[in-house]
Design a protein around this motif. Structure first.
Motif, mmCIF file in Angstrom:
data_model
loop_
_atom_site.group_PDB
_atom_site.id
_atom_site.type_symbol
_atom_site.label_atom_id
_atom_site.label_comp_id
_atom_site.label_asym_id
_atom_site.label_seq_id
_atom_site.Cartn_x
_atom_site.Cartn_y
_atom_site.Cartn_z
ATOM 1 N N ALA A 257 0.814 -1.216 0.000
ATOM 2 C CA ALA A 257 0.000 0.000 0.000
ATOM 3 C C ALA A 257 0.845 1.262 0.000
ATOM 4 C CB ALA A 257 -0.935 -0.005 1.208
ATOM 5 N N GLU A 258 2.092 1.164 0.498
ATOM 6 C CA GLU A 258 2.944 2.339 0.632
ATOM 7 C C GLU A 258 4.089 2.374 -0.371
ATOM 8 O OE1 GLU A 258 4.334 2.274 4.626
ATOM 9 O OE2 GLU A 258 2.335 2.564 5.515
ATOM 10 N N LEU A 259 4.288 1.280 -1.092
ATOM 11 C CA LEU A 259 5.476 1.149 -1.934
ATOM 12 C C LEU A 259 5.283 1.837 -3.283
ATOM 13 C CD1 LEU A 259 8.182 -0.370 -1.419
ATOM 14 C CD2 LEU A 259 7.285 -2.211 -2.858
ATOM 15 N N HIS A 260 6.352 2.462 -3.775
ATOM 16 C CA HIS A 260 6.360 3.059 -5.113
ATOM 17 C C HIS A 260 7.152 2.214 -6.102
ATOM 18 C CE1 HIS A 260 4.567 6.692 -3.452
ATOM 19 N NE2 HIS A 260 5.487 6.666 -2.500
ATOM 20 N N THR A 261 8.030 1.376 -5.608
ATOM 21 C CA THR A 261 8.836 0.504 -6.465
ATOM 22 C C THR A 261 7.941 -0.484 -7.199
ATOM 23 O OG1 THR A 261 10.663 0.676 -4.883
ATOM 24 C CG2 THR A 261 10.749 -1.140 -6.464
ATOM 25 N N PRO A 262 8.124 -0.678 -8.516
ATOM 26 C CA PRO A 262 7.282 -1.632 -9.256
ATOM 27 C C PRO A 262 7.428 -3.058 -8.723
ATOM 28 C CG PRO A 262 8.492 -0.218 -10.767
ATOM 29 C CD PRO A 262 9.057 0.040 -9.406
ATOM 30 N N VAL A 263 6.323 -3.769 -8.706
ATOM 31 C CA VAL A 263 6.294 -5.139 -8.188
ATOM 32 C C VAL A 263 5.688 -6.067 -9.238
ATOM 33 C CG1 VAL A 263 5.351 -6.684 -6.412
ATOM 34 C CG2 VAL A 263 6.087 -4.356 -5.794
ATOM 35 N N ALA A 264 6.377 -7.167 -9.501
ATOM 36 C CA ALA A 264 5.846 -8.259 -10.323
ATOM 37 C C ALA A 264 5.645 -9.474 -9.427
ATOM 38 C CB ALA A 264 6.797 -8.593 -11.467
ATOM 39 N N MET A 265 4.654 -10.286 -9.748
ATOM 40 C CA MET A 265 4.376 -11.471 -8.940
ATOM 41 C C MET A 265 4.336 -12.710 -9.822
ATOM 42 S SD MET A 265 1.541 -10.106 -6.173
ATOM 43 C CE MET A 265 0.206 -9.981 -7.379
ATOM 44 N N ILE A 266 4.950 -13.778 -9.313
ATOM 45 C CA ILE A 266 4.921 -15.098 -9.942
ATOM 46 C C ILE A 266 4.370 -16.061 -8.906
ATOM 47 C CG2 ILE A 266 6.322 -16.943 -10.943
ATOM 48 C CD1 ILE A 266 8.347 -14.766 -11.784
ATOM 49 N N TRP A 267 3.377 -16.865 -9.299
ATOM 50 C CA TRP A 267 2.672 -17.663 -8.286
ATOM 51 C C TRP A 267 2.362 -19.064 -8.805
ATOM 52 C CZ3 TRP A 267 2.113 -13.915 -4.543
ATOM 53 C CH2 TRP A 267 1.696 -14.356 -3.288
ATOM 54 N N GLY A 268 2.655 -20.065 -7.966
ATOM 55 C CA GLY A 268 2.214 -21.420 -8.246
ATOM 56 C C GLY A 268 0.738 -21.550 -7.902
ATOM 57 N N GLU A 269 -0.071 -21.912 -8.875
ATOM 58 C CA GLU A 269 -1.517 -21.966 -8.653
ATOM 59 C C GLU A 269 -1.898 -23.021 -7.621
ATOM 60 O OE1 GLU A 269 -5.367 -21.416 -11.510
ATOM 61 O OE2 GLU A 269 -3.931 -22.960 -12.091
ATOM 62 N N ALA A 270 -1.051 -24.063 -7.479
ATOM 63 C CA ALA A 270 -1.345 -25.146 -6.532
ATOM 64 C C ALA A 270 -0.620 -24.953 -5.203
ATOM 65 C CB ALA A 270 -0.966 -26.491 -7.150
ATOM 66 N N ASP A 271 -0.191 -23.734 -4.904
ATOM 67 C CA ASP A 271 0.470 -23.457 -3.627
ATOM 68 C C ASP A 271 -0.460 -23.871 -2.487
ATOM 69 O OD1 ASP A 271 1.535 -22.261 -1.268
ATOM 70 O OD2 ASP A 271 2.526 -20.716 -2.459
ATOM 71 N N PRO A 272 -0.024 -24.789 -1.616
ATOM 72 C CA PRO A 272 -0.917 -25.276 -0.556
ATOM 73 C C PRO A 272 -1.051 -24.321 0.618
ATOM 74 C CG PRO A 272 1.223 -26.316 -0.350
ATOM 75 C CD PRO A 272 1.283 -25.467 -1.592
ATOM 76 N N TRP A 273 -0.190 -23.300 0.693
ATOM 77 C CA TRP A 273 -0.149 -22.446 1.875
ATOM 78 C C TRP A 273 -0.492 -20.986 1.573
ATOM 79 C CZ3 TRP A 273 5.119 -25.034 1.959
ATOM 80 C CH2 TRP A 273 5.001 -26.323 2.490
ATOM 81 N N GLU A 274 -0.197 -20.516 0.387
ATOM 82 C CA GLU A 274 -0.420 -19.104 0.035
ATOM 83 C C GLU A 274 -1.357 -19.030 -1.163
ATOM 84 O OE1 GLU A 274 0.760 -17.438 2.306
ATOM 85 O OE2 GLU A 274 2.538 -18.484 3.040
ATOM 86 N N PRO A 275 -2.659 -18.924 -0.937
ATOM 87 C CA PRO A 275 -3.636 -19.011 -2.032
ATOM 88 C C PRO A 275 -3.426 -17.921 -3.084
ATOM 89 C CG PRO A 275 -4.714 -19.165 0.112
ATOM 90 C CD PRO A 275 -3.296 -18.767 0.378
ATOM 91 N N VAL A 276 -3.521 -18.331 -4.327
ATOM 92 C CA VAL A 276 -3.345 -17.375 -5.421
ATOM 93 C C VAL A 276 -4.487 -16.357 -5.446
ATOM 94 C CG1 VAL A 276 -4.567 -18.729 -7.179
ATOM 95 C CG2 VAL A 276 -2.684 -17.189 -7.851
ATOM 96 N N ALA A 277 -5.624 -16.689 -4.853
ATOM 97 C CA ALA A 277 -6.736 -15.737 -4.796
ATOM 98 C C ALA A 277 -6.327 -14.465 -4.060
ATOM 99 C CB ALA A 277 -7.951 -16.375 -4.119
ATOM 100 N N GLU A 278 -5.522 -14.612 -3.018
ATOM 101 C CA GLU A 278 -5.037 -13.436 -2.290
ATOM 102 C C GLU A 278 -4.085 -12.630 -3.157
ATOM 103 O OE1 GLU A 278 -4.418 -10.784 1.004
ATOM 104 O OE2 GLU A 278 -5.990 -12.223 0.484
#
Length: 322
Positions: A257-278
């Protein structure tokens, strides 16, 4: 580390807060990038790889060489992990003795920024997996505050820290009511040490990796050995105690919410602990420029399927996050 050695010329050690910090540098001018020698490799871009909880710089075994073909790559062991120092943990409300350490996102982000200050590597991009993603975001925030912002941050299945007290309302009623007891129990060093010793066994590590890597790819003896070896070192249980007591620490959305630096995200859809929906919800933050979702992959896609992740990292580092 003996189990997954990098070339000797890549390996360096630096002292920070009286503790050794182990790191590797690969790519152009890698030999000059020694913090102890005070030599800076200041031309070109540097990619900083930040591992997750229980991991180490060797977890980037399939990432470093491909990225280093065109840029300098730095991967470090966070304090408490890998071949870096493992000081005694002190929790909130406990009296600290000399050398004790308050493990948490701020500590590790400060470590990253201090190493960068020592190396003076020029423009940097930060890549973090799991809790290393939160560390990367906090380090990026610190670099902004210091007037030397990173080029970008790449999150690989960033930790969402669902057990933080700030997310307690999302937990089922039984977990909410049981939180005070849980917090009391995990402060007990005898219990956390016992739990750590039970978890840091080859068979248990392999089973956890089997959950984290749903395809089963690259869950090999070398990886198990690389993750097991640091658990045999003096003080290894202390970082575990510090981490599982992080009930009130930074969350990724706070930083995004406070960051200005560009962020890219790469996500395993089957991650058992960190849901891709979030992760998809995080796309609403202004700094987030992209999200690549990888079907069939889990929590550590960079190691599970490097042939799919490395091209995405190269794209982001070439400016795809901008």
């Amino acid at each position: 580390m003996a189990s997954l050695p990098y070339p000797e010329s890549w390996i360096h050690q630096w002292q920070w807060r009286g503790e050794p910090v182990s790191y590797v540098v690969a790519g152009p001018e890698a030999g000059a990038a020694s913090a102890d020698a005070g030599d800076a490799a200041s031309t070109g871009d540097t990619v900083v790889l930040i591992h997750g909880f229980g991991a180490c710089k060797e977890h980037w075994r399939h990432t470093i060489a491909p990225l280093a073909a065109g840029r300098r790559v730095l991967a470090l062991d966070l304090l408490g992990f890998g071949a870096s120092g493992k000081p005694r943990a002190v929790l909130a409300g406990e009296e600290a003795a000399p050398g004790d350490c308050r493990y948490g996102i701020d500590l590790w982000a400060e470590q990253v920024c201090a190493l960068l200050e020592a190396l003076e590597p020029g423009p940097v991009s930060l890549v973090g997996n799991s809790i290393g993603g939160v560390v990367a975001l906090r380090a990026a925030q610190r670099l902004e505050q210091q007037g030397r912002p990173a080029r970008q941050v790449v999150l690989v299945d960033c930790a969402q820290r669902a057990l933080d007290d700030k997310r307690l309302a999302e937990q089922p009623p039984l977990r909410r009511y049981g939180r005070p007891l849980l917090k009391s129990l995990v402060r007990q060093r005898w219990l956390t040490t016992l739990l750590f010793n039970q978890l840091s066994r080859p068979g248990v590590i392999r089973k956890v990796l089997g959950v984290a890597y749903p395809s089963g790819a690259n869950v090999d003896d070398a990886l198990v050995a690389a993750l097991l070896e640091p658990t045999r070192q003096a003080g290894a249980a202390e970082a575990f105690r510090g981490f599982i007591n992080l009930f009130d620490d930074l969350l990724a959305p706070q930083l995004l919410a406070e960051l200005h630096t560009p962020v890219a995200m790469i996500w395993g859809e089957a991650d058992p602990w960190e849901p891709v929906a979030e992760a998809r919800r995080w796309q609403d933050f202004a700094c987030v420029r992209s999200l690549e979702v990888l079907p069939g992959l889990g929590h550590c896609p960079h190691d599970e399927a490097p042939e799919r992740v490395n091209p995405l990292l190269l794209q982001a580092l070439a400016g795809g996050a901008a």
